[in-house]
Motif scaffolding. Structure first.
Motif, PDB file in Angstrom:
ATOM      1  N   SER A  63       0.842  -1.210   0.000  1.00 44.73           N
ATOM      2  CA  SER A  63       0.000   0.000   0.000  1.00 44.73           C
ATOM      3  C   SER A  63       0.869   1.250   0.000  1.00 44.73           C
ATOM      4  O   SER A  63       0.574   2.230  -0.700  1.00 44.73           O
ATOM      5  CB  SER A  63      -0.923   0.002   1.224  1.00 44.73           C
ATOM      6  N   ALA A  64       1.965   1.211   0.776  1.00 47.15           N
ATOM      7  CA  ALA A  64       2.882   2.345   0.819  1.00 47.15           C
ATOM      8  C   ALA A  64       3.524   2.574  -0.545  1.00 47.15           C
ATOM      9  O   ALA A  64       3.677   3.723  -0.983  1.00 47.15           O
ATOM     10  CB  ALA A  64       3.966   2.090   1.872  1.00 47.15           C
ATOM     11  N   VAL A  65       3.883   1.477  -1.216  1.00 45.43           N
ATOM     12  CA  VAL A  65       4.465   1.597  -2.557  1.00 45.43           C
ATOM     13  C   VAL A  65       3.472   2.237  -3.523  1.00 45.43           C
ATOM     14  O   VAL A  65       3.824   3.128  -4.306  1.00 45.43           O
ATOM     15  CB  VAL A  65       4.917   0.210  -3.081  1.00 45.43           C
ATOM     16  N   LEU A  66       2.219   1.807  -3.466  1.00 39.27           N
ATOM     17  CA  LEU A  66       1.198   2.359  -4.359  1.00 39.27           C
ATOM     18  C   LEU A  66       0.956   3.840  -4.092  1.00 39.27           C
ATOM     19  O   LEU A  66       0.817   4.649  -5.022  1.00 39.27           O
ATOM     20  CB  LEU A  66      -0.112   1.573  -4.200  1.00 39.27           C
ATOM     21  N   VAL A  67       0.934   4.216  -2.804  1.00 36.51           N
ATOM     22  CA  VAL A  67       0.760   5.631  -2.446  1.00 36.51           C
ATOM     23  C   VAL A  67       1.935   6.452  -2.985  1.00 36.51           C
ATOM     24  O   VAL A  67       1.760   7.521  -3.582  1.00 36.51           O
ATOM     25  CB  VAL A  67       0.650   5.797  -0.915  1.00 36.51           C
ATOM     26  N   GLY A  68       3.148   5.929  -2.782  1.00 35.47           N
ATOM     27  CA  GLY A  68       4.331   6.652  -3.245  1.00 35.47           C
ATOM     28  C   GLY A  68       4.367   6.804  -4.752  1.00 35.47           C
ATOM     29  O   GLY A  68       4.681   7.887  -5.271  1.00 35.47           O
ATOM     30  N   PHE A  69       4.029   5.731  -5.474  1.00 33.11           N
ATOM     31  CA  PHE A  69       4.064   5.820  -6.930  1.00 33.11           C
ATOM     32  C   PHE A  69       2.939   6.698  -7.474  1.00 33.11           C
ATOM     33  O   PHE A  69       3.075   7.300  -8.543  1.00 33.11           O
ATOM     34  CB  PHE A  69       4.003   4.431  -7.554  1.00 33.11           C
ATOM     35  N   SER A 111      17.001   2.791  10.097  1.00 33.07           N
ATOM     36  CA  SER A 111      15.579   3.114  10.199  1.00 33.07           C
ATOM     37  C   SER A 111      15.328   4.347  11.055  1.00 33.07           C
ATOM     38  O   SER A 111      14.292   5.007  10.922  1.00 33.07           O
ATOM     39  CB  SER A 111      14.811   1.917  10.774  1.00 33.07           C
ATOM     40  N   ASN A 112      16.272   4.669  11.945  1.00 36.39           N
ATOM     41  CA  ASN A 112      16.128   5.881  12.752  1.00 36.39           C
ATOM     42  C   ASN A 112      16.414   7.142  11.942  1.00 36.39           C
ATOM     43  O   ASN A 112      15.952   8.238  12.292  1.00 36.39           O
ATOM     44  CB  ASN A 112      17.089   5.842  13.947  1.00 36.39           C
ATOM     45  N   LEU A 113      17.180   6.989  10.871  1.00 36.78           N
ATOM     46  CA  LEU A 113      17.577   8.141  10.070  1.00 36.78           C
ATOM     47  C   LEU A 113      16.677   8.356   8.853  1.00 36.78           C
ATOM     48  O   LEU A 113      16.537   9.480   8.377  1.00 36.78           O
ATOM     49  CB  LEU A 113      19.028   7.972   9.590  1.00 36.78           C
ATOM     50  N   ALA A 114      16.095   7.268   8.344  1.00 35.53           N
ATOM     51  CA  ALA A 114      15.328   7.336   7.105  1.00 35.53           C
ATOM     52  C   ALA A 114      14.225   8.401   7.105  1.00 35.53           C
ATOM     53  O   ALA A 114      14.069   9.132   6.115  1.00 35.53           O
ATOM     54  CB  ALA A 114      14.731   5.960   6.790  1.00 35.53           C
ATOM     55  N   PRO A 115      13.432   8.539   8.188  1.00 32.89           N
ATOM     56  CA  PRO A 115      12.372   9.555   8.146  1.00 32.89           C
ATOM     57  C   PRO A 115      12.894  10.967   7.930  1.00 32.89           C
ATOM     58  O   PRO A 115      12.222  11.803   7.315  1.00 32.89           O
ATOM     59  CB  PRO A 115      11.710   9.421   9.529  1.00 32.89           C
ATOM     60  N   PHE A 116      14.102  11.250   8.408  1.00 34.36           N
ATOM     61  CA  PHE A 116      14.636  12.606   8.300  1.00 34.36           C
ATOM     62  C   PHE A 116      15.199  12.900   6.909  1.00 34.36           C
ATOM     63  O   PHE A 116      15.467  14.052   6.583  1.00 34.36           O
ATOM     64  CB  PHE A 116      15.713  12.823   9.363  1.00 34.36           C
ATOM     65  N   SER A 117      15.379  11.849   6.104  1.00 38.53           N
ATOM     66  CA  SER A 117      15.893  12.083   4.753  1.00 38.53           C
ATOM     67  C   SER A 117      14.912  12.881   3.920  1.00 38.53           C
ATOM     68  O   SER A 117      15.306  13.590   2.991  1.00 38.53           O
ATOM     69  CB  SER A 117      16.202  10.747   4.071  1.00 38.53           C
ATOM     70  N   TYR A 118      13.607  12.796   4.250  1.00 32.84           N
ATOM     71  CA  TYR A 118      12.610  13.528   3.474  1.00 32.84           C
ATOM     72  C   TYR A 118      12.639  15.028   3.743  1.00 32.84           C
ATOM     73  O   TYR A 118      11.931  15.792   3.097  1.00 32.84           O
ATOM     74  CB  TYR A 118      11.220  12.940   3.735  1.00 32.84           C
ATOM     75  N   PHE A 119      13.462  15.428   4.699  1.00 35.20           N
ATOM     76  CA  PHE A 119      13.730  16.862   4.869  1.00 35.20           C
ATOM     77  C   PHE A 119      14.338  17.429   3.589  1.00 35.20           C
ATOM     78  O   PHE A 119      14.258  18.630   3.331  1.00 35.20           O
ATOM     79  CB  PHE A 119      14.694  17.046   6.046  1.00 35.20           C
ATOM     80  N   GLY A 120      14.925  16.552   2.777  1.00 38.30           N
ATOM     81  CA  GLY A 120      15.558  16.986   1.534  1.00 38.30           C
ATOM     82  C   GLY A 120      14.578  17.552   0.522  1.00 38.30           C
ATOM     83  O   GLY A 120      14.972  18.341  -0.343  1.00 38.30           O
ATOM     84  N   ILE A 121      13.308  17.178   0.584  1.00 35.97           N
ATOM     85  CA  ILE A 121      12.334  17.679  -0.386  1.00 35.97           C
ATOM     86  C   ILE A 121      12.100  19.183  -0.207  1.00 35.97           C
ATOM     87  O   ILE A 121      12.271  19.950  -1.164  1.00 35.97           O
ATOM     88  CB  ILE A 121      11.015  16.882  -0.305  1.00 35.97           C
ATOM     89  N   GLY A 163       7.101   6.549   1.541  1.00 36.79           N
ATOM     90  CA  GLY A 163       8.395   6.192   2.116  1.00 36.79           C
ATOM     91  C   GLY A 163       8.342   6.058   3.627  1.00 36.79           C
ATOM     92  O   GLY A 163       8.929   5.135   4.206  1.00 36.79           O
ATOM     93  N   LEU A 164       7.638   6.962   4.268  1.00 38.89           N
ATOM     94  CA  LEU A 164       7.547   6.927   5.731  1.00 38.89           C
ATOM     95  C   LEU A 164       6.730   5.728   6.214  1.00 38.89           C
ATOM     96  O   LEU A 164       7.009   5.154   7.269  1.00 38.89           O
ATOM     97  CB  LEU A 164       6.930   8.237   6.242  1.00 38.89           C
ATOM     98  N   LEU A 165       5.713   5.340   5.445  1.00 40.45           N
ATOM     99  CA  LEU A 165       4.945   4.145   5.799  1.00 40.45           C
ATOM    100  C   LEU A 165       5.829   2.898   5.746  1.00 40.45           C
ATOM    101  O   LEU A 165       5.722   2.007   6.605  1.00 40.45           O
ATOM    102  CB  LEU A 165       3.759   3.970   4.832  1.00 40.45           C
ATOM    103  N   ILE A 166       6.711   2.848   4.754  1.00 43.11           N
ATOM    104  CA  ILE A 166       7.636   1.718   4.648  1.00 43.11           C
ATOM    105  C   ILE A 166       8.579   1.700   5.850  1.00 43.11           C
ATOM    106  O   ILE A 166       8.842   0.649   6.446  1.00 43.11           O
ATOM    107  CB  ILE A 166       8.425   1.797   3.324  1.00 43.11           C
ATOM    108  N   VAL A 167       9.104   2.883   6.213  1.00 45.73           N
ATOM    109  CA  VAL A 167       9.994   2.975   7.382  1.00 45.73           C
ATOM    110  C   VAL A 167       9.271   2.531   8.642  1.00 45.73           C
ATOM    111  O   VAL A 167       9.807   1.761   9.448  1.00 45.73           O
ATOM    112  CB  VAL A 167      10.510   4.421   7.541  1.00 45.73           C
ATOM    113  N   TRP A 168       8.037   3.004   8.817  1.00 46.98           N
ATOM    114  CA  TRP A 168       7.259   2.635  10.006  1.00 46.98           C
ATOM    115  C   TRP A 168       7.034   1.128  10.068  1.00 46.98           C
ATOM    116  O   TRP A 168       7.188   0.511  11.126  1.00 46.98           O
ATOM    117  CB  TRP A 168       5.905   3.358   9.974  1.00 46.98           C
ATOM    118  N   ARG A 169       6.713   0.526   8.929  1.00 45.05           N
ATOM    119  CA  ARG A 169       6.462  -0.907   8.896  1.00 45.05           C
ATOM    120  C   ARG A 169       7.736  -1.699   9.212  1.00 45.05           C
ATOM    121  O   ARG A 169       7.695  -2.694   9.949  1.00 45.05           O
ATOM    122  CB  ARG A 169       5.920  -1.311   7.520  1.00 45.05           C
TER     123      ARG A 169
END
Length: 301
Positions: free
Chosen positions: A132-138, A243-253, A283-289
Motif C-alpha cells: 500500500s505504501a508503494v502504491l501511495v508513493g508511486f 531506520s532511525n535516520l530514514a524519516p529525516f531524509s525527506y527533509f531533503g524535499i 516512504g515513511l509508511l515503509i519505514v514505520w512498517r
C-alpha cells in the motif's frame, strides 16, 4: 539499541550530509551548461575516492581482517559500481534539464523501488502495508511526472531511472558476506564508477577543457561537498540504525525546493505538490512498517 548508539547526533550528521548532497547538486546544475553529465560524474567519482579511502583506512573491521583489498564477491561489487555510474548519469543529466527540486524529489522514489526489488533479489515477503505504501508513493510520482500533461517530457524519467538504480545498489548491499567491510565494498563501487564515467565521457565526445579557474574551483568544491556528505552519512549510519535516520531524509524535499528557488529562481509548486507529499508518505509508511517488524522480531528473541 547498540552500546554506541547516539541517535540524536546521528540525525544531525545525516541532515548535514543531506545539505552537502544538495549543495553538490546545485553545483552540478550550475556546471551542466558547460560540461556533460558523464564528465561531471567522472570528476565527482575522482574526488569520491578520497572519502572512500579515508573510511576504509579508519574501518576497524578492515584492520582486523588484515587490511585485505580482495573481495570474494568482487563481481557483485563491480556490477554495483556500473549501476552507480548509470544512476549518476541519469540524475546529473536531469539536473541540467529540469527544475532542481523536481529532479531531486523524484529520486526519493528509491524507497519504493527498494521494497519492490527486495522480493526478487532478497526473497523477502512484502505484506499489504508495504505494498500500500508503494502504491501511495508511486501515485505521488505520477502526479509529479504528470504523464499526458502539457508540460510532460521524457526528461522526467531520468531521475526516476536514477532512483531505481540507487535502490538496486542499496538492496544488493545486503548480499555481501557479513565479514566484508562496508568501506571496502564502497571503494570497489567508487573505482568502477570512476572508470565507467570516464570511459563514457571519453567516447561521448571527450572531456571538455575546463574553461576557467572559476570552473575548476566549482568542480573541486563539487567533489569536496560530495566527499563530506559521504563521510558524514557513513559516520551517522555507524552511530544508529538506518531506520532511525530514514524519516529525516525527506527533509531533503523542502530543502531542495528552497535551494532551487533561492539560487535558480525556480518554484515548481504545481508540479511538486501534492505529489511530493505522497512520495514522502509512502516512504515513511515503509519505514514505520520496517521498524514495527524489527521490534516484533526483537521481542520474539
Amino acid at each position: 539499541m547498540r552500546p554506541t548508539d547516539r541517535t540524536g547526533l546521528a540525525i544531525i550528521l545525516s541532515l548535514v550530509a543531506l545539505t552537502f548532497f544538495d549543495a553538490m547538486g546545485l553545483i552540478i546544475k550550475h556546471l551542466s551548461s558547460g560540461y556533460s553529465a558523464a564528465e561531471l560524474s567522472a570528476y565527482r567519482n575522482l574526488f569520491g575516492l578520497v572519502p572512500s579511502i579515508i573510511a576504509l583506512w579508519s574501518s576497524r573491521a578492515w584492520r582486523l581482517s588484515g587490511r585485505r583489498l580482495k573481495l570474494r564477491q568482487w563481481k557483485l561489487a563491480f556490477l554495483r559500481g556500473a549501476v552507480v555510474t548509470v544512476a549518476q548519469l541519469c540524475f546529473y543529466a536531469s539536473l541540467g534539464l529540469m527544475a532542481f527540486a523536481t529532479a531531486s524529489t523524484i529520486t526519493y522514489a528509491s524507497a519504493l523501488f527498494t521494497t519492490a526489488l527486495a522480493i526478487p533479489i532478497l526473497g523477502e515477503r512484502v505484506g499489504w502495508v508495504r505494498w500500500s505504501a508503494v502504491l501511495v508513493g508511486f501515485a505521488g510520482v505520477i502526479m509529479v511526472i504528470q504523464p499526458g500533461g502539457t508540460g510532460f517530457s521524457l526528461y522526467v524519467l531520468l531521475p526516476l531511472a536514477a532512483s531505481a538504480c540507487y535502490a538496486f545498489v542499496g538492496v544488493t548491499a545486503r548480499l555481501f558476506d557479513d565479514d566484508a567491510p562496508s568501506p571496502l565494498v564502497n571503494l570497489y563501487s567508487s573505482v568502477i564508477s570512476l572508470i565507467g564515467a570516464a570511459l563514457i565521457a571519453y567516447f561521448w565526445g571527450g572531456f571538455t577543457p575546463i574553461a576557467s579557474v572559476n570552473d575548476m574551483g566549482w568542480i573541486m568544491l563539487m567533489g569536496v561537498f560530495g566527499g563530506i556528505a559521504v563521510l558524514f552519512m557513513v559516520v551517522s549510519y555507524r552511530m544508529t540504525e538506518q531506520s532511525n535516520l530514514a524519516p529525516f531524509s525527506y527533509f531533503g524535499i523542502p530543502l531542495a525546493f528552497a535551494l532551487g528557488w533561492l539560487f535558480f529562481d525556480e518554484a515548481p509548486w504545481s508540479t511538486l505538490f501534492p505529489g511530493a507529499l505522497l512520495i514522502a508518505t509512502g516512504g515513511l509508511l515503509i519505514v514505520w512498517r520496517e521498524r514495527s517488524r524489527s521490534k516484533t522480531v526483537a521481542k520474539l528473541h
